[in-house]
Motif scaffolding. Structure first.
Motif, short mmCIF file in Angstrom:
data_model
loop_
_atom_site.label_atom_id
_atom_site.label_comp_id
_atom_site.label_asym_id
_atom_site.label_seq_id
_atom_site.Cartn_x
_atom_site.Cartn_y
_atom_site.Cartn_z
N TYR A 158 70.22 -13.43 76.80
CA TYR A 158 69.43 -12.26 77.23
C TYR A 158 68.68 -11.60 76.08
CZ TYR A 158 72.18 -12.36 81.63
OH TYR A 158 72.79 -12.72 82.82
N LEU A 159 68.64 -12.24 74.92
CA LEU A 159 67.98 -11.60 73.78
C LEU A 159 66.65 -12.24 73.41
CD1 LEU A 159 71.01 -10.97 71.39
CD2 LEU A 159 70.20 -9.57 73.30
N ASP A 161 63.69 -12.47 74.30
CA ASP A 161 62.42 -11.73 74.24
C ASP A 161 62.32 -10.89 72.96
OD1 ASP A 161 64.53 -10.28 75.45
OD2 ASP A 161 63.13 -8.80 76.24
N PRO A 285 75.28 7.57 76.88
CA PRO A 285 75.08 6.36 76.08
C PRO A 285 74.24 5.31 76.79
CG PRO A 285 77.31 6.44 76.95
CD PRO A 285 76.69 7.76 77.26
N ASP A 286 74.09 5.45 78.11
CA ASP A 286 73.27 4.49 78.85
C ASP A 286 71.79 4.85 78.80
OD1 ASP A 286 75.52 3.11 79.67
OD2 ASP A 286 75.74 4.26 81.52
N ASP A 287 71.48 6.02 78.29
CA ASP A 287 70.10 6.51 78.43
C ASP A 287 69.23 6.11 77.24
OD1 ASP A 287 67.80 7.70 79.27
OD2 ASP A 287 68.75 9.62 79.78
N ILE A 288 68.76 4.88 77.29
CA ILE A 288 67.91 4.33 76.23
C ILE A 288 66.62 5.14 76.12
CG2 ILE A 288 66.52 2.31 75.63
CD1 ILE A 288 68.83 0.84 77.43
N LEU A 289 65.96 5.35 77.24
CA LEU A 289 64.69 6.08 77.22
C LEU A 289 64.93 7.54 76.85
CD1 LEU A 289 63.05 4.51 80.40
CD2 LEU A 289 62.79 3.80 78.01
N GLY A 290 66.08 8.08 77.25
CA GLY A 290 66.43 9.45 76.88
C GLY A 290 66.62 9.59 75.38
N HIS A 310 77.54 -0.56 75.34
CA HIS A 310 78.52 -1.52 75.81
C HIS A 310 78.22 -2.98 75.51
CE1 HIS A 310 75.96 -0.50 79.36
NE2 HIS A 310 75.94 -1.79 79.52
N ASN A 311 76.99 -3.30 75.20
CA ASN A 311 76.74 -4.71 74.86
C ASN A 311 75.42 -4.90 74.13
OD1 ASN A 311 74.65 -4.90 76.81
ND2 ASN A 311 76.10 -5.46 78.41
N VAL A 313 72.71 -6.30 75.02
CA VAL A 313 71.48 -6.08 75.79
C VAL A 313 71.05 -4.61 75.68
CG1 VAL A 313 70.41 -6.23 78.07
CG2 VAL A 313 72.10 -7.95 77.37
N MET A 314 72.02 -3.73 75.64
CA MET A 314 71.71 -2.30 75.47
C MET A 314 71.17 -2.04 74.06
SD MET A 314 72.27 -1.04 78.46
CE MET A 314 72.39 0.76 78.33
N LYS A 316 69.66 -4.18 72.17
CA LYS A 316 68.30 -4.76 72.12
C LYS A 316 67.27 -3.74 72.57
CE LYS A 316 66.71 -7.33 75.52
NZ LYS A 316 66.37 -8.41 76.47
N GLN A 317 67.57 -3.07 73.68
CA GLN A 317 66.61 -2.11 74.22
C GLN A 317 66.52 -0.84 73.37
OE1 GLN A 317 66.73 -1.97 78.80
NE2 GLN A 317 68.71 -2.79 78.19
N ASP B 161 65.71 15.29 82.96
CA ASP B 161 64.39 14.93 82.44
C ASP B 161 63.54 14.22 83.49
OD1 ASP B 161 66.34 12.88 82.14
OD2 ASP B 161 65.06 11.80 80.73
N ASP B 260 66.93 -15.43 80.88
CA ASP B 260 66.39 -14.53 79.88
C ASP B 260 65.00 -14.08 80.36
OD1 ASP B 260 68.59 -15.15 78.27
OD2 ASP B 260 67.38 -15.13 76.45
N VAL B 261 64.46 -13.06 79.73
CA VAL B 261 63.17 -12.51 80.19
C VAL B 261 62.04 -13.55 80.15
CG1 VAL B 261 61.40 -10.78 79.69
CG2 VAL B 261 63.82 -10.13 79.71
N PRO B 262 61.82 -14.25 79.03
CA PRO B 262 60.71 -15.22 79.02
C PRO B 262 60.91 -16.34 80.04
CG PRO B 262 61.53 -14.82 76.78
CD PRO B 262 62.50 -14.18 77.72
N THR B 283 67.12 -11.05 85.50
CA THR B 283 67.79 -11.15 84.20
C THR B 283 68.99 -10.20 84.17
OG1 THR B 283 67.39 -11.14 81.80
CG2 THR B 283 66.26 -9.43 83.10
N LEU B 289 64.12 -2.62 80.19
CA LEU B 289 62.82 -2.98 79.63
C LEU B 289 62.47 -4.43 79.96
CD1 LEU B 289 63.21 -1.22 76.14
CD2 LEU B 289 62.14 -0.34 78.23
N VAL B 313 72.12 6.89 85.80
CA VAL B 313 71.34 6.96 84.56
C VAL B 313 70.53 5.68 84.38
CG1 VAL B 313 71.44 7.25 82.06
CG2 VAL B 313 73.06 8.48 83.51
N MET B 314 71.11 4.56 84.79
CA MET B 314 70.38 3.29 84.70
C MET B 314 69.25 3.27 85.73
SD MET B 314 71.82 1.75 82.19
CE MET B 314 71.35 0.00 82.25
N GLN B 317 66.25 5.26 84.60
CA GLN B 317 65.40 4.55 83.65
C GLN B 317 64.61 3.42 84.29
OE1 GLN B 317 67.41 4.08 79.58
NE2 GLN B 317 69.09 4.39 81.00
N GLN B 320 61.78 5.30 85.60
CA GLN B 320 60.91 5.82 84.54
C GLN B 320 60.09 4.71 83.88
OE1 GLN B 320 64.08 7.69 82.23
NE2 GLN B 320 63.24 9.73 82.63
#
Lengths: 455, 455
Positions: A158-159, A161, A285-290, A310-311, A313-314, A316-317, B161, B260-262, B283, B289, B313-314, B317, B320
């Motif tokens: 999942y990485l 990209d 902790p889940d709020d990447i955009l936040g 938690h992993n 993929v989070m 990465k984002q 938000d 994976d994304v690609p 994915t 993202l 929360v997920m 996003q 968003q």
């Protein structure tokens, strides 16, 4: 030949809530706990003549539910019984894939929550076993790997990209020729740490002031405080801390997820005047955009997070969204070295310093290996790096981490004994095993230790 | 007065792996399972004279580890024992906050994985109990609430938000005056569904063709197929499905997180020619993202996800980041109505249609209530909406969902009995309780049903 002959999983809980050690705005009364995994073998232990070789690993929780994590670890670890240790050691990437390929268990995450915490404990024990079998501290097992060997260990699913296998090899090959210089440097100076021991929320102002002064006296250049329960109190406590630390030492603050995004931004407007190096866990902790929104709003104060990330993929984002200035990965929450190496590679690619989360039980013992690995073989830099250190519960470990100031600030002294430094004394287990250890049966103050009553 | 006198939690597993029902590219051999919670009371059941009132709720898993979820539910549900049902019913927001305020258990997520699945089961049982006490189907309890009452139920933490309390009230007030019209409409037509029963990956081409034809004959306008294991096979299977469905019926495809994304983008370049309405779970469910990148690349094919989206929360996003065209929230993964209402409000604010995930065990029974709530009181629209339906395991429920074509395509018939439709027959429990139910002891084909051996 060494065969894994059995698995033992222990639910170990320490009564830290009695003294408010570890108290913060989200977690007021944690009892620091470990779901502790022992992989037993039939081979002699080269590091301890007369004993059989074992692998010892754990994940960290804060009390209730530790039994649930322990049960998940028991189920996952059973797949290792009967396996040959040298075969495992030769392909720890395959061990990881085996343990994560049970789609029925995967459903319970996927790759998050209880089954990921328990997987971390099991794989931490497996990595400890591999290092003990090799007669080396784990960090050295890892930095001795070729770039290809280290990439084969990492979970890159999942990485792609953000980080391909080729990207990863390129990063590792760039570090390859100069590893020995960096090892020599760390052997002289240790790996820089900061302390969180001064700033728990449950401490009085007098205790806060005394502990900050003790941190300064002990050579710390970085001190972290908990915030987020009450703004006026935060202002008062930060004023005390800044006064004791002076203008040049770094002060970090940690909100432990208590704010919504707009609230984090507003609150930080008031706290910015104390010039914090970073605000940690400003929101979910889940709020990447936040986190990204908070980071844009509070600069030049940095944003740090990761202990509940938690992993991979989070992470990465978090990197893709430019959401954090500091990556605080956690050795009990990510699925051990296999997932940690992936996150270290991502961080190196995106140029984000890794400052691992520690404290708890056994986390300091583990992060020293991870930070050394990062500096020697992956990130290759100490600039902006400082790893957490908290000075409690180390007495339960047979090879506890050691911090010392060798002239470049307080630092972890490089671990030298074989393994991941996560073996606990049997005496400690006998005392703090829950609920039947002697502490819980005999010594615990009268209070509700029921599994079943949230409060 | 009605008091919760006890909790019973059952680990129930159905041997679906024997027939490859439910097989997909990630989950090849799930045994559909439920961690099933019964809240017992001392009051008579108004809907079933002679019986005592109970609340029945579940979360869905696919086999191993269901015992771990059941144990977590047991610990969480214990906090409800001794509570008065009418007091709970008067403030289900407070019940939710009580159950989620145990910071020690929260650490094990937070708000994800085993402790969130188990919380869903416990709260689903509590909502079922509340609806039975009121003598109404749950959807009617909810649509009968005022905007203020419904917002008080919702967990809006970490959402401000994107959605404030005022935003939420505004959405609900706009729907308030026309609720009865929409109820009347659904009573005539039912709520539109699609079927996944045709397309499991483990089915032969002949079975796939026959099931697609049966779906067409039964009036389905939408059919979903699993993809992602092998590109050539996908092309062959989609050609069969499109041939049987003709050009006008909708065909959805579901990759169950294998790419994976690609890779997702590349694969979809080949499958786009079959004109799928959406690609589901292209994915990792954590990759907000990544979903956004896939969506930009595969348009006009839509992107759908949500059955593994672990909390509000997920979803916030995903909205968003404009990452999805369809929100497939899951009634066993989100923390019951309290979190579902928050997601429905977010979806309404962002204009994303909600097409809940179902199938499994008991999910169809629950989603019909959620979709009716969404149309009547929150989203207010059927355009672009279609809810999943899978035709197995309903025979174990005392009030199973019913689908029928009342002239506007196949649809869920509005539930009319009190509760959340999630009570199972005691006979089913006796037969499929794991590992001591009569099926598992006596009737299971000889195969490895060990808890401990991943494969």
């Amino acid at each position: 030949m060494a065969t894994i002959t059995g698995v033992r999983v222990e639910d170990v809980r320490f009564p830290t809530s009695v003294t408010a050690d570890g108290s913060d705005a989200m977690n007021k009364d944690g009892d620091y706990s470990a779901a502790y995994v022992v992989l037993e073998t039939d081979a002699p232990d080269p590091g301890d003549p007369g004993s059989t070789l074992g692998g010892y690993g754990l994940t960290f929780t804060i009390g209730r539910g530790n039994d649930i994590v322990a049960e998940a670890a028991r189920q996952q670890a059973a797949a290792l019984v009967g396996r040959d240790v040298d075969e495992l050691a030769a392909d720890m990437g395959a061990v990881y894939r085996d343990l994560t390929s049970d789609s029925q268990m995967r459903w319970l995450g996927p790759e998050k929550g209880v089954v990921h915490l328990s997987l971390a404990a099991v794989l931490n024990a497996a990595w400890d076993l591999v290092a003990r079998r090799a007669g080396k501290p784990l960090w050295r097992v890892l930095v001795d790997m070729t770039p290809e060997e280290l990439v084969d260990v990492a979970d890159l699913r999942y990485l792609s990209d953000a980080l391909t296998r080729e990207d990863a090899l390129k990063i590792l090959r760039e570090r390859e020729g100069t590893k020995q210089e960096r090892i020599a440097h760390l052997e002289r100076t240790g790996y820089p740490v900061y302390t969180t021991s001064a700033g728990w929320l449950g401490y009085s102002d007098a205790k806060l002031r005394r502990l900050c002064q003790e941190a300064v006296d002990a050579g710390y250049q970085h001190v972290k405080l908990k915030v987020g329960a009450d703004l006026d109190e935060d202002v008062r406590r930060l004023a005390i801390a800044r006064e004791v630390l002076g203008p040049d030492r770094a002060l970090m603050i940690d909100a432990n997820q208590v704010w919504d995004v707009p609230q984090a931004i507003e609150w930080m407007r008031e706290l910015a005047r104390f010039d914090p190096l970073w605000i940690e866990e400003p929101t979910s902790p889940d709020d990447i955009l936040g986190h990204a929104a908070v980071r844009r709003a509070v600069a030049p104060v940095g944003v740090a997070t990761g202990e509940h990330c938690h992993n991979r993929v989070m992470f990465k984002q978090l990197f893709q969204a430019e959401a954090i200035d500091y990556c605080q990965l956690d050795t009990g929450r990510l699925a051990s070295i296999n997932e940690i190496v992936a996150v270290l590679l991502l961080a190196a690619k995106f140029g984000v310093p890794v400052c691992p989360h520690a404290g708890g039980v056994g986390l300091c013992e583990m992060v020293q290996h991870v930070s050394v690995l990062d500096y020697v073989a992956i990130g290759g830099d100490l600039e902006g790096r400082v790893t957490e250190y908290v000075d409690h519960l180390h007495e339960h470990f047979t090879d506890p981490c050691v911090v010392a100031d060798k002239g470049a600030g307080t630092a972890y002294v490089l671990p030298s004994l074989p393994g991941y430094s996560t073996q606990m004394y049997e005496d400690s287990l006998d005392r703090f095993r829950f609920p039947h250890g002697t502490y819980w049966v005999r010594d615990a103050p009268v209070r509700d230790t029921s599994e079943h009553v949230p409060h």
